[in-house]
Scaffold this motif. Structure first.
Motif, PDB file in Angstrom:
ATOM      1  N   GLY A   1       0.777  -1.337   0.001  1.00 27.45           N
ATOM      2  CA  GLY A   1      -0.045   0.021  -0.002  1.00 27.45           C
ATOM      3  C   GLY A   1       0.736   1.184   0.032  1.00 27.45           C
ATOM      4  O   GLY A   1       0.161   2.398  -0.018  1.00 27.45           O
ATOM      5  N   GLY A   2       2.207   1.198  -0.063  1.00 27.46           N
ATOM      6  CA  GLY A   2       2.904   2.418   0.161  1.00 27.46           C
ATOM      7  C   GLY A   2       3.045   3.066  -1.337  1.00 27.46           C
ATOM      8  O   GLY A   2       2.428   2.513  -2.146  1.00 27.46           O
ATOM      9  N   GLY A   3       3.617   4.063  -1.140  1.00 25.14           N
ATOM     10  CA  GLY A   3       3.714   4.902  -2.595  1.00 25.14           C
ATOM     11  C   GLY A   3       4.112   6.247  -2.371  1.00 25.14           C
ATOM     12  O   GLY A   3       4.546   6.814  -1.419  1.00 25.14           O
ATOM     13  N   LEU A   4       3.689   7.043  -3.636  1.00 28.04           N
ATOM     14  CA  LEU A   4       4.290   8.579  -3.631  1.00 28.04           C
ATOM     15  C   LEU A   4       2.758   9.334  -3.358  1.00 28.04           C
ATOM     16  O   LEU A   4       1.625   9.095  -4.248  1.00 28.04           O
ATOM     17  N   VAL A   5       2.741  10.257  -2.528  1.00 29.92           N
ATOM     18  CA  VAL A   5       1.453  11.239  -2.428  1.00 29.92           C
ATOM     19  C   VAL A   5       1.794  12.449  -2.037  1.00 29.92           C
ATOM     20  O   VAL A   5       3.077  12.875  -1.526  1.00 29.92           O
ATOM     21  N   GLN A   6       1.086  13.367  -2.401  1.00 30.08           N
ATOM     22  CA  GLN A   6       1.186  14.841  -2.237  1.00 30.08           C
ATOM     23  C   GLN A   6       0.996  15.302  -0.518  1.00 30.08           C
ATOM     24  O   GLN A   6       0.222  14.467   0.020  1.00 30.08           O
ATOM     25  N   THR A   7       1.496  16.396  -0.191  1.00 35.99           N
ATOM     26  CA  THR A   7       1.198  16.706   1.055  1.00 35.99           C
ATOM     27  C   THR A   7      -0.150  16.924   1.331  1.00 35.99           C
ATOM     28  O   THR A   7      -0.871  17.445   0.467  1.00 35.99           O
ATOM     29  N   GLY A   8      -0.776  16.295   2.505  1.00 38.93           N
ATOM     30  CA  GLY A   8      -2.326  16.440   2.537  1.00 38.93           C
ATOM     31  C   GLY A   8      -2.897  15.379   2.116  1.00 38.93           C
ATOM     32  O   GLY A   8      -4.112  15.215   2.509  1.00 38.93           O
ATOM     33  N   GLY A   9      -2.233  14.642   1.290  1.00 43.08           N
ATOM     34  CA  GLY A   9      -3.148  13.136   1.095  1.00 43.08           C
ATOM     35  C   GLY A   9      -3.198  12.095   1.858  1.00 43.08           C
ATOM     36  O   GLY A   9      -2.683  12.235   3.005  1.00 43.08           O
TER      37      GLY A   9
END
Length: 125
Positions: free
Chosen positions: A8-16
């Motif tokens: 479930g990990g990954g790249l996300v923007q701040t606030g996501g």
């Protein structure tokens, strides 16, 4: 022996938001206390959240740094624990690990006997 596999990990923007899962196999039972930990580059592995075993009432506790933003849960029928992460910040960037132990609850990494391989969470600013 208990085997743990995170996903479930990954790249996300701040606030996501992201939802991590940890699937257990092997000699598993609802008697294990489960924990989520994380390790950022150059830092020690730190406690994030924990949930007690079913016999203890499945109490959940959090590190102050994630309280109010992260939610841990477990599905004993599926032998899976989850970490719902919201309002993510760049400082949440780390490899996230789940861990299992028998006995009393603990926030110490050294108290956990079983660990997954980790899943990377990256929060971009």
């Amino acid at each position: 022996q208990v085997q743990l596999v995170e996903s479930g990990g990954g790249l996300v923007q701040t606030g996501g938001s992201l939802r991590l899962s940890c699937a257990a196999s092997g000699r598993t039972s609802s008697s294990y206390n489960m924990g989520w930990f994380r390790q950022a580059p150059g830092k020690e592995r730190e406690f994030v959240a924990g949930i007690t075993d079913s016999w203890s009432g499945e109490n959940i506790y959090y590190a102050d740094s994630v309280k109010g933003r992260f939610t841990m849960s477990r599905d004993n029928a599926k032998k899976t624990v989850f970490l719902q992460m919201g309002s993510l910040k760049p400082e949440d960037t780390a490899v996230y690990y789940c861990a299992a132990r028998l006995g009393a609850t603990s926030r110490k990494t050294s108290d956990y006997a079983y660990w997954g391989q980790g899943t990377q969470v990256t929060v971009s600013s």
